[in-house]
Design an enzyme around this catalytic site. Structure first.
Site, PDB file in Angstrom:
ATOM      1  N   ASP A  97       2.297   2.341  -8.696  1.00  5.77           N
ATOM      2  CA  ASP A  97       1.472   2.231  -7.489  1.00  5.77           C
ATOM      3  C   ASP A  97       1.786   0.897  -6.826  1.00  5.77           C
ATOM      4  OD1 ASP A  97      -0.529   2.175  -5.556  1.00  5.77           O
ATOM      5  OD2 ASP A  97      -2.017   3.115  -6.854  1.00  5.77           O
ATOM      6  N   ASP A 108       0.162   1.467   1.120  1.00  5.71           N
ATOM      7  CA  ASP A 108      -0.208   1.625  -0.296  1.00  5.71           C
ATOM      8  C   ASP A 108       0.235   3.022  -0.721  1.00  5.71           C
ATOM      9  OD1 ASP A 108      -1.602   1.958  -2.699  1.00  5.71           O
ATOM     10  OD2 ASP A 108      -3.603   1.832  -1.792  1.00  5.71           O
ATOM     11  N   HIS A 168      -8.740   5.904   0.624  1.00  6.80           N
ATOM     12  CA  HIS A 168      -9.532   4.886   1.317  1.00  6.80           C
ATOM     13  C   HIS A 168      -8.959   4.512   2.672  1.00  6.80           C
ATOM     14  CE1 HIS A 168      -6.401   2.120  -0.345  1.00  6.80           C
ATOM     15  NE2 HIS A 168      -6.423   2.989  -1.334  1.00  6.80           N
ATOM     16  N   HIS A 176      -9.732  -1.550   0.986  1.00  7.86           N
ATOM     17  CA  HIS A 176     -10.768  -0.506   0.975  1.00  7.86           C
ATOM     18  C   HIS A 176     -11.761  -0.837   2.071  1.00  7.86           C
ATOM     19  CE1 HIS A 176      -9.717   1.593  -2.852  1.00  7.86           C
ATOM     20  NE2 HIS A 176      -9.014   0.489  -2.992  1.00  7.86           N
ATOM     21  N   GLU A 202      -4.984   9.605  -2.094  1.00  6.30           N
ATOM     22  CA  GLU A 202      -4.434   9.521  -3.447  1.00  6.30           C
ATOM     23  C   GLU A 202      -5.103  10.465  -4.437  1.00  6.30           C
ATOM     24  OE1 GLU A 202      -5.013   5.649  -5.379  1.00  6.30           O
ATOM     25  OE2 GLU A 202      -5.988   4.962  -3.556  1.00  6.30           O
ATOM     26  N   GLU A 296       0.340   9.211  -4.019  1.00  5.84           N
ATOM     27  CA  GLU A 296      -0.384   8.547  -2.924  1.00  5.84           C
ATOM     28  C   GLU A 296       0.558   8.209  -1.784  1.00  5.84           C
ATOM     29  OE1 GLU A 296      -1.988   4.663  -3.959  1.00  5.84           O
ATOM     30  OE2 GLU A 296      -3.336   4.672  -2.220  1.00  5.84           O
TER      31      GLU A 296
HETATM   32 MN    MN Z   1      -2.328   2.645  -4.557  1.00  8.49          MN
HETATM   33 MN    MN Z   2      -4.852   3.224  -2.779  1.00 11.72          MN
END
Ligand code: MN
Ligand code: MN
Length: 323
Positions: A97, A108, A168, A176, A202, A296
């Site tokens: 990640d 992200d 998010h 977030h 995700e 994600e």
């Molecule tokens: Mn992530």
């Molecule tokens: Mn994330």
């Protein structure tokens, strides 16, 4: 300022912002591709984390959080500790990640790398869920509906979504930013997406019960308060240093060691946590020790008709799986 110049400056800003997001997304994409080559049996997780973080910095961007390498039952929030001896196992699922920011604009994304053939379907479930969720995501969409789509795709394959993890909304220097994209159809009623918003979606899939709990290991932290600490000059200096390096984005214990010296790091973390200046992110483990997969991507809802996938982790998985 008259309205015309004002609108012009907004438009320019938007293009600049979009450019930052695109650059951040491209670096994430390339780093995830690099991760495919780095993740192999017996490879130290520490080496993988540091190589990927080095790649991000050499690309002219910054990590938005430490590279997370979460293996098997660990769902999220594991990054290598200082002198970490953990290595990649022979079988299972390695979740990489990665977060990158350019001037605070964050992308992200995560890729699950199946080791061997035992968990291909479990990773497929997270992949299918992400593909379907991205397709379903539009401006003015109740986010709960995305959770319905994710849950449907995962349960269709005989697995469970992890209900207490979610996607998010992303904002500048803010990973977030309030709204969540749920992984099930429960919760978040009446929360709606809007044009121009940036979301990380995700889905997590598991052959366990579908819930994570906090483990004992904590290797990721973030600044939670900028308030001055009374009568502790040294603590205040460190807080300043952390703020100027990482803002309120998550950082690794490894990074703090580089910033203030290895010998002090444990003491400083304990002290800052005690002052409530920092908070830790404990590793998140599947409650029934189920295996966990995750996919994600970060997308921009550019308009009603156009969704931009900044990070394209789904493309990397598709190539890996179906080449
Ligand atoms: Mn992530
Ligand atoms: Mn994330």
């Amino acid at each position: 300022m008259d309205i015309e110049t004002w609108e012009l400056s907004i438009a320019e800003l938007t293009d600049m912002v979009l450019d930052c997001y695109r650059r951040a997304g491209k670096v994430v994409y390339k780093a995830l591709k690099l991760a495919l080559n780095l993740v192999e049996e017996d490879k130290p997780v520490l080496e993988i984390c540091e190589k990927l973080e080095g790649f991000i910095i050499n690309s002219g961007a910054r990590p938005a959080f430490p590279v997370n390498i979460s293996i098997n039952q660990v769902a999220a929030h594991y990054t290598a500790d200082i002198e970490d001896e953990l290595t990649v196992p022979r079988k299972g699922i390695v979740k990489v990640d990665i977060g990158v920011h350019v001037d605070g604009f964050i992308a992200d994304a995560a890729l699950s790398i199946p080791l061997g053939v035992d968990y291909l379907e479990l990773v497929d479930a997270a992949y299918n869920a992400l593909v379907a969720a991205i397709r379903a995501m539009k401006p003015f969409k109740p986010l709960q509906e995305i959770g319905v789509v994710i849950e449907r795709e995962i349960t269709k394959m005989g697995f469970n979504p992890i209900r207490n993890l979610s996607g998010h909304l992303i904002d500048r220097y803010n990973l977030h930013a309030g709204k969540s994209v749920p992984n099930t159809g429960i919760g978040y009623p009446n929360v709606v997406s809007r044009t121009g918003e940036v979301y990380a979606i995700e889905p997590f899939a598991t052959n366990g019960v579908g819930e994570v709990v906090e483990g004992n290991v904590v290797t990721i932290f973030r600044l939670s308060s900028l308030k001055r600490v009374k009568r502790d000059k040294k603590a205040n200096e460190i807080i300043k240093k952390v703020w100027s390096s990482f803002r309120s984005l998550p950082f690794a214990k490894r990074w703090l060691a580089r910033l203030i010296g290895r010998s002090q790091v444990d003491e400083v973390i304990a002290k800052l946590a005690n002052y409530k200046a920092i908070t830790g992110y404990p590793v998140l483990v599947e409650r029934s020790a189920g295996m966990v997969s995750q996919m994600e991507d970060t997308i921009i809802l550019a308009s009603r008709r156009e969704t931009i996938n900044l990070t394209r982790a789904i493309e990397i998985y598709r190539e890996l799986r179906y080449r």
